[in-house]
Design an enzyme around this catalytic site. Structure first.
Site, mmCIF file in Angstrom:
data_model
loop_
_atom_site.group_PDB
_atom_site.id
_atom_site.type_symbol
_atom_site.label_atom_id
_atom_site.label_comp_id
_atom_site.label_asym_id
_atom_site.label_seq_id
_atom_site.Cartn_x
_atom_site.Cartn_y
_atom_site.Cartn_z
ATOM 1 C CB SER A 7 -4.298 -6.638 4.586
ATOM 2 O OG SER A 7 -3.953 -5.541 4.285
ATOM 3 C CG HIS A 62 -1.894 -0.840 1.400
ATOM 4 N ND1 HIS A 62 -2.093 -1.798 2.359
ATOM 5 C CD2 HIS A 62 -2.901 -1.548 0.385
ATOM 6 C CE1 HIS A 62 -3.191 -2.565 2.490
ATOM 7 N NE2 HIS A 62 -3.536 -2.406 1.258
ATOM 8 C CE LYS A 117 -13.274 -8.144 4.931
ATOM 9 N NZ LYS A 117 -12.884 -7.717 3.600
ATOM 10 N NE ARG A 177 -2.851 -7.446 -4.621
ATOM 11 C CZ ARG A 177 -3.412 -7.945 -3.544
ATOM 12 N NH1 ARG A 177 -3.058 -8.071 -2.319
ATOM 13 N NH2 ARG A 177 -4.943 -8.116 -4.073
#
Ligand code: PNS
Length: 162
Positions: free
Chosen positions: A127, A17, A41, A90
């Site tokens: 993460s 990030h 969440k 990514r």
């Protein structure tokens, strides 16, 4: 002023990030890191903890501001007068979903999305993976800033004691 938004959940912020945020800060007058508050969440860290980590690890970038938002990203961009969303890619596997979101966002409001290829040394970092590795005692120092590594260790130690 050219203003960009880097959105995400940041639970927690990783070096991947930070790579995108730092490079965006060189391209735009101001970068707003926008943390999504997702009531549905439960994260490992609270919103306030994530904001604290983001503020700490981006403090060297004077044109980076940390905010949180609820609801649609395009509404947040409009409220902040930001013209562009920057998303890190990514791998090709990120592309399909990111393309869908970018097309929805431009359709909803005209906000542009720029895709920035992640530095290859961070291309496998997520993460969720960092949390999994840290949970089982793996070394995550390559993947997250030192401040985040300490917060992760504290959180996981507290979880083991409960
Ligand atoms: O770090 P994440 O969880 O991959 O980030 C996803 C995020 C926050 C960028 C995305 O879920 C988002 O933009 N959510 C806001 C709600 C929204 O605008 N949804 C419509 C997108 S087309």
């Amino acid at each position: 002023m050219r203003r960009a938004v880097c959105p995400g959940s940041f639970d927690p912020v990783t070096r991947g990030h930070l790579d995108i945020i730092g490079r965006s800060a060189q391209l735009f007058d101001e970068v707003i890191v926008a943390l999504l508050i997702n009531q549905a969440k439960q994260g490992l860290f609270t919103v306030d903890e994530r904001l604290d980590m983001l503020r700490e690890v981006t403090k060297e970038h004077k044109n980076v501001r940390i905010e949180s938002f609820q609801g649609l990203l395009v509404d947040f961009c409009r409220d902040q007068n930001a013209q562009v969303v920057v998303k890190g890619l990514r791998a090709v596997s990120d592309f399909d979903y990111e393309l869908q979101m970018a097309q929805m966002n431009i359709g909803l409001s005209g906000v542009e999305t720029l895709f920035m290829p992640t530095n290859p040394i961070y291309s496998f970092i997520a993460s969720s993976l960092v949390k999994e590795v840290a949970k089982w005692g793996g070394d995550v120092s390559t993947y997250v800033p030192e401040y985040v590594e300490r917060r992760l260790a504290e959180r996981l130690r507290a979880a083991r004691q409960n």
